[in-house]
Write a protein that holds these residues in place. Structure first.
Motif, short mmCIF file in Angstrom:
data_model
loop_
_atom_site.label_atom_id
_atom_site.label_comp_id
_atom_site.label_asym_id
_atom_site.label_seq_id
_atom_site.Cartn_x
_atom_site.Cartn_y
_atom_site.Cartn_z
N PRO A 193 0.83 -8.82 5.70
CA PRO A 193 2.07 -8.07 5.93
C PRO A 193 2.62 -8.17 7.34
O PRO A 193 3.77 -7.77 7.58
N ALA A 194 1.84 -8.70 8.29
CA ALA A 194 2.34 -8.86 9.66
C ALA A 194 3.61 -9.71 9.70
O ALA A 194 4.45 -9.54 10.60
N THR A 213 6.32 -10.73 1.38
CA THR A 213 5.87 -9.42 1.84
C THR A 213 7.02 -8.73 2.56
O THR A 213 8.12 -9.27 2.66
N GLY A 214 6.80 -7.53 3.06
CA GLY A 214 7.81 -6.85 3.87
C GLY A 214 8.66 -5.83 3.15
O GLY A 214 9.64 -5.33 3.71
N PHE A 215 8.29 -5.47 1.90
CA PHE A 215 9.06 -4.48 1.16
C PHE A 215 8.55 -3.06 1.46
O PHE A 215 8.14 -2.33 0.55
N ALA A 216 8.57 -2.70 2.74
CA ALA A 216 8.19 -1.35 3.12
C ALA A 216 9.33 -0.39 2.78
O ALA A 216 10.36 -0.80 2.26
N ALA A 234 -2.01 -3.49 -0.17
CA ALA A 234 -3.42 -3.76 0.09
C ALA A 234 -3.83 -5.11 -0.49
O ALA A 234 -3.02 -5.82 -1.08
N CYS A 235 -5.11 -5.48 -0.34
CA CYS A 235 -5.52 -6.84 -0.68
C CYS A 235 -5.69 -7.07 -2.17
O CYS A 235 -5.86 -8.21 -2.60
N GLY A 236 -5.60 -6.00 -2.98
CA GLY A 236 -5.65 -6.20 -4.42
C GLY A 236 -4.50 -7.06 -4.92
O GLY A 236 -4.58 -7.65 -6.01
N LYS A 237 -3.44 -7.16 -4.13
CA LYS A 237 -2.27 -7.95 -4.54
C LYS A 237 -2.57 -9.43 -4.66
O LYS A 237 -1.82 -10.17 -5.30
N MET A 293 4.45 -4.04 -0.51
CA MET A 293 4.80 -3.01 0.46
C MET A 293 3.93 -3.03 1.70
O MET A 293 4.17 -2.27 2.64
N GLY A 294 2.87 -3.86 1.72
CA GLY A 294 2.08 -3.99 2.94
C GLY A 294 0.60 -3.76 2.77
O GLY A 294 0.02 -4.06 1.72
#
Length: 534
Positions: free
Chosen positions: A254-255, A357-360, A416-419, A439-440
């Motif tokens: 997510p960085a 990624t990046g859907f915060a 989280a890493c489950g994604k 979401m990160g």
């Protein structure tokens, strides 16, 4: 013949036989002597909390030490007995200062570290409740640690660490008292995640949707694993202009969504998949790897000489980067190894060549009106939050199949890493929006909650009345504190897998089922049918 210690540890999902690791080493690779030192460190922290029974007057160094010490006992963080012993010695110094201060006030204190066997051999329900408290604050300490690195702290959160430790060490505590503290873990972790969210967004900006390639370009590179964005930022600064590319791994993915990190052109993409595949994916890698948090597995000979640790992470024989974060050893090694001679395309577990990624919350809430209209018009029928920790135990393909089978008019939120079980799938779009939104990190559960609360407000209902289903995978202690936070917020009917925690007794499980509707996952087909009909 030398005595070989035996261990007891059941704090993570992979624990032996779904009951506990009791031999000379845990499934995670933690040796029995290290397990004993982690217990000693915990017992020393409990005694420090007993001596510091009021927030006023507790030194800043004591707060920091409690957070660092708890974080060091999280699964896959610290495997180094010498490093743990140094932490224990530091706690003893703090104990002596606290005891001296109390004695000066006329309150005699006898200092004696708590024996964790009194928890492990307690009544089953007491042990279960104390384990939920302890493992919950261990996970919370990881979030507090990351925030502290960025200069953020909350007195209320710090004081609760002490309160929770005292509860774990209270042999006279009744189940109702422990239950109240257990639920308070969820409340205080919510504040802790809010604090970390503020720390990250104030420092690095609000994440924006970003496509991340799984391509590794030719030439020197460094792989960064874990969660600590501060470590990544320092490395990016020190490698700028040197011709070294930086790739994220695991929960560092997510960085790529943060503007202040995206601006570094040599932050190129993501290497590999989830943390538990590292021993295969790092074999022979022509680059150094930096571990910043709880993602480290015992490194194999095929890449051991290229692994570095920093922060709370430690492993015997590896080079540890100190608090100054001088990454010169990694930089020198990256240039020496040279990386791959040609571009190399990697894929996710489903064959995809890129992830997003990046859907915060800011990114999702910026289109909230579009989402609400799509629901009211029947274009979006359901939301699924499918996230949590990944792991190696069989049965985790459930999450891949579940996401594959979600209806075309649904949105899948993940974190989280489950994604990594499904984040390289192309699920297409619905109502002009991506069906799959990352979401990160695990701490970004705070962001997911904010989205759920905003949608509930828009529809004039409670979160439990939304067309939203939550399916979690758990592995370690951060999953425990996130789950307790969801329960604190009153969120019901969460599905949990791939197995239920070994430290949850039958009576405590019955309470969670009856009060919050928690259930174990079954099959993707059965669970989908139940969620869509519910």
């Amino acid at each position: 013949m030398a005595f070989e210690p035996m261990m007891f540890c059941f704090q993570c999902e992979q624990t032996a036989g779904c009951s506990g690791c009791t031999g000379r080493a845990g499934v995670c690779g933690k040796p029995a002597d290290v397990a004993h030192l982690q217990d000693e460190l915990t017992g020393a922290l409990i005694e420090l909390a007993r001596l510091s029974d009021e927030a006023e007057g507790v030194s800043e160094s004591a707060w920091h030490l409690v957070i660092e010490g708890l974080f060091a006992t999280v699964t896959n963080v610290n495997f180094d007995g010498d490093a743990l012993q140094k932490l224990i010695d530091l706690v003893h110094v703090e104990q002596a200062e606290a005891a001296s201060a109390r004695c000066a006030e006329g309150v005699p204190f006898v200092v004696s570290d708590y024996d964790m066997n009194r928890v492990w051999h307690a009544d089953e329900d007491i042990r279960s409740l104390k384990s939920l408290i302890l493992f919950g604050i261990r996970g919370m300490a990881a979030y507090a640690y990351h925030a502290l690195v960025l200069g953020y702290a909350k007195d209320e959160v710090n004081a609760f660490f002490m309160k929770a430790l005292r509860a774990v060490g209270d042999d006279a505590a009744a189940p109702d008292e422990l239950l109240a503290v257990m639920l308070e873990v969820g409340e205080k972790n919510y504040l802790c995640m809010e604090m970390l969210d503020l720390a990250n967004t104030a420092t690095y900006g609000s994440p924006v949707p970003t496509e991340v390639p799984l391509l590794v370009e030719k030439g020197p590179f460094i792989v960064v694993s874990g969660h600590d964005l501060y470590d990544l930022r320092r490395l990016l600064e020190q490698t700028e202009g040197l011709g070294i590319n930086i790739y994220t791994h695991g929960e560092m993915l997510p960085a790529h969504g943060y503007p202040e990190l995206k601006k570094f052109s040599h932050l190129k993409g993501n290497f590999g998949t989830a943390w538990q595949n590292q021993q295969k994916e790092f074999a022979g890698i022509p680059a150094p790897v930096l571990f910043t948090t709880n993602c480290l597995m015992p490194p194999r000979a095929s890449y051991r000489d290229r692994v570095f640790t920093t922060g709370a992470v430690d492993y015997p024989g590896l080079v540890h980067i100190d608090r100054e974060r001088d990454f010169s050893p990694l930089i020198e090694m990256a240039l020496e190894l040279g990386g791959y001679p040609e571009d190399r395309q990697f894929t996710g577990i489903n064959g995809g060549t890129k992830v997003t990624t990046g859907f915060a919350r800011d990114a999702v809430l910026s289109v909230a009106d579009q989402v609400v209209d799509a629901v009211r018009e029947g274009k979006i029928g359901h939301f699924f939050l499918v996230g949590g920790c990944d792991g190696a135990r069989p049965g985790r393909n459930y999450y891949t199949e579940l996401v594959k089978q979600t209806p075309a008019d649904s949105v899948v939120l993940t974190l989280a890493c489950g994604k990594y079980r499904f984040n390289d799938l192309d699920l297409g779009t619905v109502a002009g929006l991506p069906r799959l939104m990352d979401m990160g990190q695990c701490n970004d559960a705070f962001s997911a909650v904010q989205v759920a609360l905003a949608l509930a407000e828009a529809f004039g209902c409670g979160v439990n009345e939304l067309p939203l289903s939550i399916v979690l995978s758990w592995y370690e202690q951060k999953a425990v504190c996130v789950l307790l936070t969801l329960l604190y917020l009153g969120i019901r009917d969460i599905r949990l897998g791939p197995t239920l925690p070994a430290f949850v007794s039958d009576n405590v499980l019955r309470y969670l089922v009856e009060t919050y509707g928690i259930s174990a996952i079954t099959t993707p087909e059965n669970d989908l049918q139940a969620m869509l009909q519910g």
